[in-house]
Design a protein around this motif. Structure first.
Motif, PDB file in Angstrom:
ATOM      1  N   GLU A 153       6.960  -3.175 -11.192  1.00 54.81           N
ATOM      2  CA  GLU A 153       5.764  -2.343 -11.027  1.00 54.81           C
ATOM      3  C   GLU A 153       6.091  -0.851 -10.966  1.00 54.81           C
ATOM      4  O   GLU A 153       5.250  -0.021 -11.282  1.00 54.81           O
ATOM      5  N   TRP A 154       7.312  -0.501 -10.525  1.00 51.46           N
ATOM      6  CA  TRP A 154       7.645   0.921 -10.367  1.00 51.46           C
ATOM      7  C   TRP A 154       8.863   1.363 -11.172  1.00 51.46           C
ATOM      8  O   TRP A 154       9.305   2.501 -11.064  1.00 51.46           O
ATOM      9  N   GLU A 155       9.364   0.496 -12.021  1.00 51.04           N
ATOM     10  CA  GLU A 155      10.568   0.814 -12.797  1.00 51.04           C
ATOM     11  C   GLU A 155      10.405   2.071 -13.657  1.00 51.04           C
ATOM     12  O   GLU A 155      11.305   2.907 -13.732  1.00 51.04           O
TER      13      GLU A 155
ATOM     14  N   MET B 214       0.818  -1.197   0.000  1.00 48.27           N
ATOM     15  CA  MET B 214       0.000   0.000   0.000  1.00 48.27           C
ATOM     16  C   MET B 214       0.869   1.272   0.000  1.00 48.27           C
ATOM     17  O   MET B 214       0.576   2.210  -0.694  1.00 48.27           O
ATOM     18  N   LYS B 215       1.961   1.245   0.794  1.00 50.58           N
ATOM     19  CA  LYS B 215       2.841   2.417   0.826  1.00 50.58           C
ATOM     20  C   LYS B 215       3.455   2.671  -0.539  1.00 50.58           C
ATOM     21  O   LYS B 215       3.617   3.805  -0.957  1.00 50.58           O
ATOM     22  N   MET B 216       3.809   1.584  -1.233  1.00 53.86           N
ATOM     23  CA  MET B 216       4.399   1.723  -2.560  1.00 53.86           C
ATOM     24  C   MET B 216       3.418   2.435  -3.496  1.00 53.86           C
ATOM     25  O   MET B 216       3.794   3.361  -4.212  1.00 53.86           O
ATOM     26  N   ILE B 217       2.178   1.999  -3.474  1.00 49.01           N
ATOM     27  CA  ILE B 217       1.163   2.597  -4.346  1.00 49.01           C
ATOM     28  C   ILE B 217       0.941   4.061  -3.981  1.00 49.01           C
ATOM     29  O   ILE B 217       0.904   4.926  -4.860  1.00 49.01           O
ATOM     30  N   LYS B 218       0.828   4.343  -2.691  1.00 52.05           N
ATOM     31  CA  LYS B 218       0.610   5.733  -2.253  1.00 52.05           C
ATOM     32  C   LYS B 218       1.776   6.631  -2.665  1.00 52.05           C
ATOM     33  O   LYS B 218       1.570   7.747  -3.110  1.00 52.05           O
ATOM     34  N   LEU B 219       2.990   6.113  -2.526  1.00 55.89           N
ATOM     35  CA  LEU B 219       4.158   6.896  -2.921  1.00 55.89           C
ATOM     36  C   LEU B 219       4.121   7.176  -4.418  1.00 55.89           C
ATOM     37  O   LEU B 219       4.304   8.313  -4.853  1.00 55.89           O
ATOM     38  N   CYS B 220       3.848   6.145  -5.201  1.00 57.31           N
ATOM     39  CA  CYS B 220       3.814   6.300  -6.658  1.00 57.31           C
ATOM     40  C   CYS B 220       2.700   7.255  -7.093  1.00 57.31           C
ATOM     41  O   CYS B 220       2.884   8.051  -8.019  1.00 57.31           O
ATOM     42  N   GLU B 221       1.577   7.194  -6.421  1.00 60.76           N
ATOM     43  CA  GLU B 221       0.452   8.081  -6.756  1.00 60.76           C
ATOM     44  C   GLU B 221       0.776   9.548  -6.499  1.00 60.76           C
ATOM     45  O   GLU B 221       0.175  10.436  -7.094  1.00 60.76           O
ATOM     46  N   ASN B 222       1.738   9.799  -5.618  1.00 58.47           N
ATOM     47  CA  ASN B 222       2.081  11.170  -5.272  1.00 58.47           C
ATOM     48  C   ASN B 222       3.244  11.741  -6.080  1.00 58.47           C
ATOM     49  O   ASN B 222       3.679  12.862  -5.830  1.00 58.47           O
ATOM     50  N   GLN B 223       3.730  10.967  -7.045  1.00 58.78           N
ATOM     51  CA  GLN B 223       4.762  11.503  -7.933  1.00 58.78           C
ATOM     52  C   GLN B 223       4.122  12.575  -8.804  1.00 58.78           C
ATOM     53  O   GLN B 223       3.012  12.404  -9.314  1.00 58.78           O
ATOM     54  N   LYS B 224       4.808  13.692  -8.950  1.00 57.37           N
ATOM     55  CA  LYS B 224       4.284  14.771  -9.779  1.00 57.37           C
ATOM     56  C   LYS B 224       4.444  14.412 -11.259  1.00 57.37           C
ATOM     57  O   LYS B 224       5.225  13.537 -11.623  1.00 57.37           O
ATOM     58  N   PHE B 225       3.712  15.098 -12.100  1.00 53.90           N
ATOM     59  CA  PHE B 225       3.738  14.836 -13.536  1.00 53.90           C
ATOM     60  C   PHE B 225       5.147  14.909 -14.113  1.00 53.90           C
ATOM     61  O   PHE B 225       5.502  14.156 -15.008  1.00 53.90           O
ATOM     62  N   ASP B 226       5.971  15.820 -13.578  1.00 53.29           N
ATOM     63  CA  ASP B 226       7.329  15.992 -14.109  1.00 53.29           C
ATOM     64  C   ASP B 226       8.299  14.895 -13.646  1.00 53.29           C
ATOM     65  O   ASP B 226       9.438  14.846 -14.082  1.00 53.29           O
ATOM     66  N   GLY B 227       7.857  14.011 -12.740  1.00 56.24           N
ATOM     67  CA  GLY B 227       8.701  12.920 -12.276  1.00 56.24           C
ATOM     68  C   GLY B 227       9.242  13.111 -10.871  1.00 56.24           C
ATOM     69  O   GLY B 227       9.833  12.205 -10.302  1.00 56.24           O
TER      70      GLY B 227
END
Length: 96
Positions: A64-66, A1-14
């Motif tokens: 999943e996050w590469e 869940m933390k992985m998904i939450k972290l990835c969801e909070n990445q800004k559009f610019d990376g």
């Protein structure tokens, strides 16, 4: 869940921006993150921490996050990292 939450909070610019939400995911206070920064730009440090966090805790799910990591590295390449390996320094910080 933390992985998904972290990835969801990445800004559009990376990049990742230091927010209360991000600090909770990383398990460090915003103040801890700011004072530990080995570089002036806190968003560069936060982005490095996000990459390091994914590598440290979710290496087995790398497929999943590469692409997310790649986008973050592309953003970091456009920033002044003051000649430092900020991701390695972030790994060291997360290990303390």
């Amino acid at each position: 869940m933390k992985m998904i939450k972290l990835c969801e909070n990445q800004k559009f610019d990376g990049s990742w921006e230091l927010t209360e939400k991000i600090s909770k995911i990383l398990g460090k206070s915003q103040n801890e993150i700011k004072t530990s920064a080995t570089i002036q730009d806190v968003n560069v440090w936060t982005t490095a921490l996000a990459i390091a966090f994914l590598r440290k805790y979710f290496l087995e799910q790398r497929d999943e996050w590469e692409m997310i990591e790649e986008k973050a590295f592309n953003w970091l390449r456009t920033r002044d990292v003051e000649g430092k390996d900020v991701v390695q320094e972030a790994m060291n910080f997360l290990s303390t």
